[in-house]
Design an enzyme around this catalytic site. Structure first.
Site, short mmCIF file in Angstrom:
data_model
loop_
_atom_site.label_atom_id
_atom_site.label_comp_id
_atom_site.label_asym_id
_atom_site.label_seq_id
_atom_site.Cartn_x
_atom_site.Cartn_y
_atom_site.Cartn_z
N HIS A 1 -0.43 7.23 10.67
CA HIS A 1 -0.22 6.93 9.25
C HIS A 1 -0.70 5.49 9.04
O HIS A 1 -0.29 4.58 9.76
CB HIS A 1 1.27 7.07 8.91
N CYS B 1 5.88 8.80 2.97
CA CYS B 1 4.54 9.08 3.49
C CYS B 1 4.51 10.26 4.46
O CYS B 1 3.44 10.60 4.98
CB CYS B 1 3.96 7.84 4.18
N GLU C 1 4.97 10.70 -3.25
CA GLU C 1 6.05 9.75 -3.47
C GLU C 1 6.08 9.38 -4.93
O GLU C 1 7.09 8.91 -5.44
CB GLU C 1 5.82 8.50 -2.59
N1 CAA Z 1 -6.06 -14.96 9.19
C1 CAA Z 1 -5.77 -13.89 9.97
N2 CAA Z 1 -4.55 -13.29 10.01
C2 CAA Z 1 -3.57 -13.81 9.25
C3 CAA Z 1 -3.80 -14.93 8.42
C4 CAA Z 1 -5.11 -15.51 8.41
N3 CAA Z 1 -5.40 -16.56 7.65
N4 CAA Z 1 -2.66 -15.21 7.77
C5 CAA Z 1 -1.75 -14.30 8.18
N5 CAA Z 1 -2.30 -13.45 9.06
C6 CAA Z 1 -1.69 -12.31 9.72
C7 CAA Z 1 -0.27 -12.57 10.21
O1 CAA Z 1 -0.27 -13.22 11.47
C8 CAA Z 1 0.28 -11.16 10.25
O2 CAA Z 1 -0.20 -10.52 11.42
P1 CAA Z 1 0.79 -9.66 12.31
O3 CAA Z 1 1.37 -8.60 11.41
O4 CAA Z 1 -0.09 -9.11 13.37
O5 CAA Z 1 1.84 -10.58 12.80
C9 CAA Z 1 -0.40 -10.48 9.06
O6 CAA Z 1 -1.54 -11.28 8.75
C10 CAA Z 1 0.47 -10.38 7.83
O7 CAA Z 1 0.93 -11.68 7.54
P2 CAA Z 1 2.45 -11.92 7.14
O8 CAA Z 1 3.32 -11.36 8.17
O9 CAA Z 1 2.62 -13.36 6.80
O10 CAA Z 1 2.44 -11.05 5.80
P3 CAA Z 1 3.52 -10.83 4.71
O11 CAA Z 1 4.82 -11.51 5.01
O12 CAA Z 1 2.86 -11.18 3.44
O13 CAA Z 1 3.81 -9.23 4.77
C11 CAA Z 1 3.53 -6.90 4.82
C12 CAA Z 1 2.91 -8.23 5.16
C13 CAA Z 1 4.93 -6.80 5.47
C14 CAA Z 1 2.68 -5.78 5.35
C15 CAA Z 1 3.66 -6.80 3.27
O14 CAA Z 1 2.39 -6.70 2.74
C16 CAA Z 1 4.50 -5.65 2.80
O15 CAA Z 1 5.71 -5.75 2.70
N6 CAA Z 1 3.87 -4.48 2.44
C17 CAA Z 1 4.60 -3.36 1.93
C18 CAA Z 1 5.38 -2.62 2.98
C19 CAA Z 1 4.53 -1.63 3.67
O16 CAA Z 1 3.40 -1.37 3.33
N7 CAA Z 1 5.09 -1.02 4.67
C20 CAA Z 1 4.34 -0.01 5.30
C21 CAA Z 1 5.12 1.14 5.78
S1 CAA Z 1 5.89 1.93 4.57
C22 CAA Z 1 4.88 3.07 3.98
O17 CAA Z 1 3.82 3.37 4.45
C23 CAA Z 1 5.45 3.66 2.81
C24 CAA Z 1 5.87 5.06 2.90
O18 CAA Z 1 6.34 5.71 3.89
C25 CAA Z 1 5.79 5.68 1.61
#
Ligand code: CAA
Length: 398
Positions: A242, A120, A88
């Site tokens: 993945h 990916c 990518e």
């Molecule tokens: N203790 C334990 N767990 C906690 C916590 C704590 N103190 N605080 C939060 N959490 C948990 C939440 O409950 C949540 O769990 P679930 O997903 O099971 O509901 C998790 O931690 C994440 O918390 P948020 O939802 O609040 O997190 P966020 O809003 O910051 O976003 C994310 C998380 C969406 C993964 C963000 O990091 C992101 O956008 N990442 C980039 C996108 C990504 O990686 N996508 C992956 C597929 S794409 C890919 O792979 C690319 C490709 O094809 C090239």
């Protein structure tokens, strides 16, 4: 949606596999502290503990060559007729990264060298292409390298899901590690869950939407596999996903809970899933290599698998393309692994402070044509290949 190929007796698949990751990492507890986030969100909620950080001299070409270098014999270098670099994070809009890698690995000119892009999913496209190639070209081998630097940007929601690394795989007839079945199930669907415009060095993502599409496509392909009798859970010893971050794969696996498959099958797949995420949790997201790092992690951290065991692989690339395919472990697979070497590679990395990480992340190559010489970030450890300089807009590797 389903691939049906003539089933002949030729067995093809992964004969060798190796990975490289740069020798610097950020501890996600440090990141959590700096961003004012409870560290359990990263460690448990996201399911990651560290992420590799690439200095400028370890771009996707250098990392790709470093992943493949140690595993290739001189004889194999002569036999490779197809070289695919899936990424990518390519370094050129025109020239394939594979051509630089061909040069660094001293492969012959008698080969096709190409770059594949589909987020990916790219490396899986490369693996399938390579399997077809070796089926139809007796005596030739194919080298597929997944190489990526995942960048979402400083202080963004995606920051914790960054990483860097490469996985190299030699695809041959009668492979020593995994025979890949000719039948697979796949689907493509244009979605806006993750993208990176040509002018941007960081990806844009609708993170939650991306999770929904990923899980939804897995459920669809799994159902289809059931209908076609391809994924009887009793005959599946492991299921790989993945893994951009381990929670995402876990969400896919959890769709099989709640009675969809038997408790015993679910428990076995869950136990093996834990072994598949050991390396990824310490390396971070390596985009298209993530599922193959999961394969290596499973094979090197699980002592209960045995030759003849069948493994499923769910590959997903945002945008989106997904594929579910299957393979069978081969008698010689354990001799091909290097668990100690890979553990050493991970443990010998240098821990960065937040300021060092931010400086390394923000460093850029000259874009005005001037000469820029780079220091070596990994002089001692296993990184013989590196980007030495840029001059006249061209990258010079050693
Ligand atoms: N203790 C334990 N767990 C906690 C916590 C704590 N103190 N605080 C939060 N959490 C948990 C939440 O409950 C949540 O769990 P679930 O997903 O099971 O509901 C998790 O931690 C994440 O918390 P948020 O939802 O609040 O997190 P966020 O809003 O910051 O976003 C994310 C998380 C969406 C993964 C963000 O990091 C992101 O956008 N990442 C980039 C996108 C990504 O990686 N996508 C992956 C597929 S794409 C890919 O792979 C690319 C490709 O094809 C090239």
């Amino acid at each position: 949606m389903q691939e049906s190929k003539p089933t002949d007796s030729v067995k093809v698949g992964i004969d060798k596999i190796n990975f490289y990751t740069p020798n610097h990492y950020l501890d996600l507890i440090d990141l959590a502290e700096a961003r004012g986030v409870d560290s359990n969100k990263y460690l448990v909620g996201i399911g990651q503990s560290k992420m590799s950080v690439a200095a400028l001299d370890q771009d996707i070409v250098a990392m790709a060559a470093n992943a493949a270098e140690a595993m290739l014999t001189d004889g194999e270098r002569q036999e490779i007729g197809l070289l695919v670099v899936a990424t990518e994070s390519g370094i050129d809009q025109s020239k394939a990264a594979a051509l630089f890698v061909q040069d660094l690995l001293k492969l012959t000119g008698n080969l096709r060298a190409i770059e594949i892009k589909e987020a990916c999913y790219g490396a899986t496209a490369g693996i399938q292409l390579a399997c077809d190639y070796v089926r139809s070209h007796p005596g030739r081998k194919a080298l597929v390298i997944a190489s990526d630097i995942a960048r979402y940007g400083l202080d963004t929601p995606g920051e914790v899901t960054q990483g860097a690394g490469s996985v190299a795989m030699l695809v041959t007839r009668d492979p020593a590690i995994l025979v890949i079945e000719p039948e697979s199930i796949y689907e493509s669907r244009s979605t806006g869950d993750f993208w990176r415009p040509n002018y941007s060095t960081v990806a844009f993502a609708r993170g939650k939407f991306s999770e929904e599409v990923y899980v939804g496509m897995f459920e669809e392909l799994w159902e289809k596999a059931q209908e076609l009798g391809l994924a009887n859970p009793e005959n599946l010893q492991a299921l790989l996903f993945h893994i951009p971050f381990s929670k995402m794969g876990r969400k896919g696996l959890r769709t099989l809970g709640n009675g969809k498959i038997s408790e015993a099958d679910y428990a076995r797949l869950t136990e093996r899933f834990e072994h598949s995420i050991v390396y990824g949790k310490e390396v971070g997201n390596i985009y298209t290599g993530s599922i193959y790092l999961a394969l290596l992690s499973l094979l090197e951290n699980d002592n209960s698998l045995k030759p003849g065991d069948r493994i499923g692989l769910f590959s997903y690339g945002s945008g989106s393309v997904a594929e579910l395919y299957f393979g069978t472990l081969q008698p010689g697979y354990r001799q091909r692994l290097d668990a100690d070497g890979h553990r050493t590679l991970l443990d010998n990395r240098e821990r960065l402070s937040m300021s060092e990480y931010e400086a390394m992340f923000s460093a850029e190559l000259a874009t005005d044509g001037s000469q820029q010489d780079l220091g070596r970030s990994d002089p001692a450890a296993g990184a013989p290949h590196y980007l030495a300089s840029v001059k006249d807009h061209e990258r010079q590797y050693r």
